[in-house]
Design a protein around this motif. Structure first.
Motif, PDB file in Angstrom:
ATOM      1  N   SER A   1       0.851  -1.310   0.077  1.00 29.79           N
ATOM      2  CA  SER A   1       0.132   0.042  -0.231  1.00 29.79           C
ATOM      3  C   SER A   1       0.953   1.245  -0.026  1.00 29.79           C
ATOM      4  O   SER A   1       0.302   2.404  -0.582  1.00 29.79           O
ATOM      5  N   ALA A   2       1.867   1.217   0.614  1.00 24.45           N
ATOM      6  CA  ALA A   2       2.803   2.481   0.639  1.00 24.45           C
ATOM      7  C   ALA A   2       3.669   2.537  -0.859  1.00 24.45           C
ATOM      8  O   ALA A   2       3.691   3.676  -1.365  1.00 24.45           O
ATOM      9  N   ALA A   3       3.771   1.338  -1.434  1.00 22.21           N
ATOM     10  CA  ALA A   3       4.281   1.487  -2.820  1.00 22.21           C
ATOM     11  C   ALA A   3       3.132   1.942  -3.771  1.00 22.21           C
ATOM     12  O   ALA A   3       3.548   2.541  -4.864  1.00 22.21           O
ATOM     13  N   ALA A   4       2.018   1.683  -3.485  1.00 23.98           N
ATOM     14  CA  ALA A   4       0.708   2.123  -4.216  1.00 23.98           C
ATOM     15  C   ALA A   4       0.475   3.622  -4.092  1.00 23.98           C
ATOM     16  O   ALA A   4      -0.435   4.108  -4.893  1.00 23.98           O
ATOM     17  N   GLY A   5       1.017   4.373  -3.254  1.00 24.89           N
ATOM     18  CA  GLY A   5       1.012   5.721  -3.315  1.00 24.89           C
ATOM     19  C   GLY A   5       0.527   6.140  -1.932  1.00 24.89           C
ATOM     20  O   GLY A   5       0.662   7.306  -1.484  1.00 24.89           O
ATOM     21  N   GLY A   6       0.143   5.256  -0.895  1.00 25.94           N
ATOM     22  CA  GLY A   6      -0.349   5.704   0.151  1.00 25.94           C
ATOM     23  C   GLY A   6       0.667   5.373   1.039  1.00 25.94           C
ATOM     24  O   GLY A   6       1.588   4.405   1.036  1.00 25.94           O
ATOM     25  N   SER A   7       0.670   5.902   2.331  1.00 23.81           N
ATOM     26  CA  SER A   7       1.693   5.489   3.240  1.00 23.81           C
ATOM     27  C   SER A   7       1.105   4.669   4.619  1.00 23.81           C
ATOM     28  O   SER A   7      -0.060   4.962   4.698  1.00 23.81           O
ATOM     29  N   ALA A   8       1.664   3.640   4.772  1.00 21.45           N
ATOM     30  CA  ALA A   8       1.255   2.740   5.715  1.00 21.45           C
ATOM     31  C   ALA A   8       0.985   3.284   7.068  1.00 21.45           C
ATOM     32  O   ALA A   8      -0.044   2.924   7.594  1.00 21.45           O
ATOM     33  N   ALA A   9       1.709   4.339   7.438  1.00 19.76           N
ATOM     34  CA  ALA A   9       1.250   5.050   8.768  1.00 19.76           C
ATOM     35  C   ALA A   9       0.291   6.192   8.825  1.00 19.76           C
ATOM     36  O   ALA A   9      -0.337   6.454   9.557  1.00 19.76           O
ATOM     37  N   GLY A  10       0.338   6.697   7.501  1.00 19.72           N
ATOM     38  CA  GLY A  10      -0.699   7.721   7.573  1.00 19.72           C
ATOM     39  C   GLY A  10      -1.763   7.849   6.571  1.00 19.72           C
ATOM     40  O   GLY A  10      -1.576   8.534   5.673  1.00 19.72           O
ATOM     41  N   GLY A  11      -2.651   6.919   6.599  1.00 20.02           N
ATOM     42  CA  GLY A  11      -3.784   7.102   5.587  1.00 20.02           C
ATOM     43  C   GLY A  11      -4.007   6.139   4.658  1.00 20.02           C
ATOM     44  O   GLY A  11      -4.979   6.136   4.041  1.00 20.02           O
ATOM     45  N   GLY A  12      -2.769   5.344   4.377  1.00 14.56           N
ATOM     46  CA  GLY A  12      -3.001   4.301   3.460  1.00 14.56           C
ATOM     47  C   GLY A  12      -3.819   3.130   4.095  1.00 14.56           C
ATOM     48  O   GLY A  12      -3.606   2.671   5.093  1.00 14.56           O
ATOM     49  N   ALA A  13      -4.568   2.575   3.210  1.00  9.72           N
ATOM     50  CA  ALA A  13      -5.518   1.416   3.410  1.00  9.72           C
ATOM     51  C   ALA A  13      -4.671   0.143   3.650  1.00  9.72           C
ATOM     52  O   ALA A  13      -3.809  -0.302   2.647  1.00  9.72           O
ATOM     53  N   VAL A  14      -4.566  -0.305   4.771  1.00 12.85           N
ATOM     54  CA  VAL A  14      -4.000  -1.705   4.793  1.00 12.85           C
ATOM     55  C   VAL A  14      -4.938  -2.692   5.168  1.00 12.85           C
ATOM     56  O   VAL A  14      -5.703  -2.725   6.384  1.00 12.85           O
ATOM     57  N   ALA A  15      -5.138  -4.078   4.303  1.00 16.98           N
ATOM     58  CA  ALA A  15      -5.999  -4.979   4.572  1.00 16.98           C
ATOM     59  C   ALA A  15      -5.326  -5.784   5.689  1.00 16.98           C
ATOM     60  O   ALA A  15      -4.458  -6.449   5.456  1.00 16.98           O
ATOM     61  N   LEU A  16      -5.957  -6.140   6.529  1.00 19.39           N
ATOM     62  CA  LEU A  16      -5.527  -6.951   7.838  1.00 19.39           C
ATOM     63  C   LEU A  16      -6.147  -8.183   7.779  1.00 19.39           C
ATOM     64  O   LEU A  16      -7.572  -8.166   7.568  1.00 19.39           O
ATOM     65  N   PRO A  17      -5.760  -9.246   8.155  1.00 21.57           N
ATOM     66  CA  PRO A  17      -6.511 -10.560   7.934  1.00 21.57           C
ATOM     67  C   PRO A  17      -7.335 -10.662   9.319  1.00 21.57           C
ATOM     68  O   PRO A  17      -6.909 -10.015  10.513  1.00 21.57           O
ATOM     69  N   ARG A  18      -8.503 -11.069   9.175  1.00 19.28           N
ATOM     70  CA  ARG A  18      -9.664 -11.115  10.317  1.00 19.28           C
ATOM     71  C   ARG A  18      -9.051 -12.045  11.075  1.00 19.28           C
ATOM     72  O   ARG A  18      -8.821 -11.896  12.482  1.00 19.28           O
ATOM     73  N   ARG A  19      -8.769 -13.367  10.849  1.00 20.00           N
ATOM     74  CA  ARG A  19      -8.481 -14.343  11.879  1.00 20.00           C
ATOM     75  C   ARG A  19      -7.523 -15.286  11.022  1.00 20.00           C
ATOM     76  O   ARG A  19      -7.956 -15.683   9.860  1.00 20.00           O
ATOM     77  N   VAL A  20      -6.566 -15.654  11.608  1.00 18.99           N
ATOM     78  CA  VAL A  20      -5.544 -16.666  11.160  1.00 18.99           C
ATOM     79  C   VAL A  20      -5.635 -17.866  12.031  1.00 18.99           C
ATOM     80  O   VAL A  20      -5.456 -17.781  13.296  1.00 18.99           O
ATOM     81  N   GLU A  21      -5.846 -19.161  11.379  1.00 15.61           N
ATOM     82  CA  GLU A  21      -5.985 -20.308  12.306  1.00 15.61           C
ATOM     83  C   GLU A  21      -4.864 -21.421  11.745  1.00 15.61           C
ATOM     84  O   GLU A  21      -4.397 -21.272  10.620  1.00 15.61           O
ATOM     85  N   SER A  22      -4.462 -22.075  12.711  1.00 17.62           N
ATOM     86  CA  SER A  22      -3.438 -23.065  12.371  1.00 17.62           C
ATOM     87  C   SER A  22      -3.826 -24.399  12.882  1.00 17.62           C
ATOM     88  O   SER A  22      -4.622 -24.493  13.821  1.00 17.62           O
ATOM     89  N   TRP A  23      -3.644 -25.365  11.997  1.00 16.45           N
ATOM     90  CA  TRP A  23      -4.079 -26.649  12.445  1.00 16.45           C
ATOM     91  C   TRP A  23      -2.868 -27.719  12.134  1.00 16.45           C
ATOM     92  O   TRP A  23      -2.238 -27.752  11.432  1.00 16.45           O
TER      93      TRP A  23
END
Length: 124
Positions: A17-39
């Motif tokens: 997202s930072a490379a796409a023009g937004g900044s990771a810290a200031g306003g760029g959208a970052v998609a976070l995983p909702r839940r990660v499970e391990s089996w």
């Protein structure tokens, strides 16, 4: 805390997202995983339908055992016998379990070995 692969995906998303023009810290959208499970798979073993049926009876999973018996054409007697042994002697247990066992010899032996505590159940 995210597992290692989740952290890597999160870091890759922030960099992307930072490379796409937004900044990771200031306003760029970052998609976070909702839940990660391990089996983990601890074991995988082969068994026969008969062995699985016997295991279900041994674990007192009687409904599953009856399903296996019906599906594979096994006698339901071991299930009914186990249910009888686990139940108190009563008119209900006689009709639900003992009366459904096909082995007359086994039923007679149980009648001789077990007595009801309740006088009404003696008449069953």
């Amino acid at each position: 805390e995210l597992p290692h692969s989740g952290r890597a995906a999160l870091a890759a998303g922030a960099v992307g997202s930072a490379a796409a023009g937004g900044s990771a810290a200031g306003g760029g959208a970052v998609a976070l995983p909702r839940r990660v499970e391990s089996w983990w798979l601890y074991s995988l073993c082969r068994t026969t339908p008969k062995a699985m049926f016997e295991r279900k009876v041994g674990l007192k999973e009687y409904g599953d055992a009856l399903t296996w018996a019906r599906h594979y054409g096994f006698s339901a007697d071991p299930v009914r016998q186990a249910q009888w042994r686990d139940a108190p002697v009563s008119a209900v247990s006689v009709s639900d379990f003992l009366a459904r066992v096909s082995s007359v010899r086994w039923v007679l032996a149980e009648c001789a070995a077990r007595m009801a505590d309740d006088p009404d159940a003696l008449l069953a």
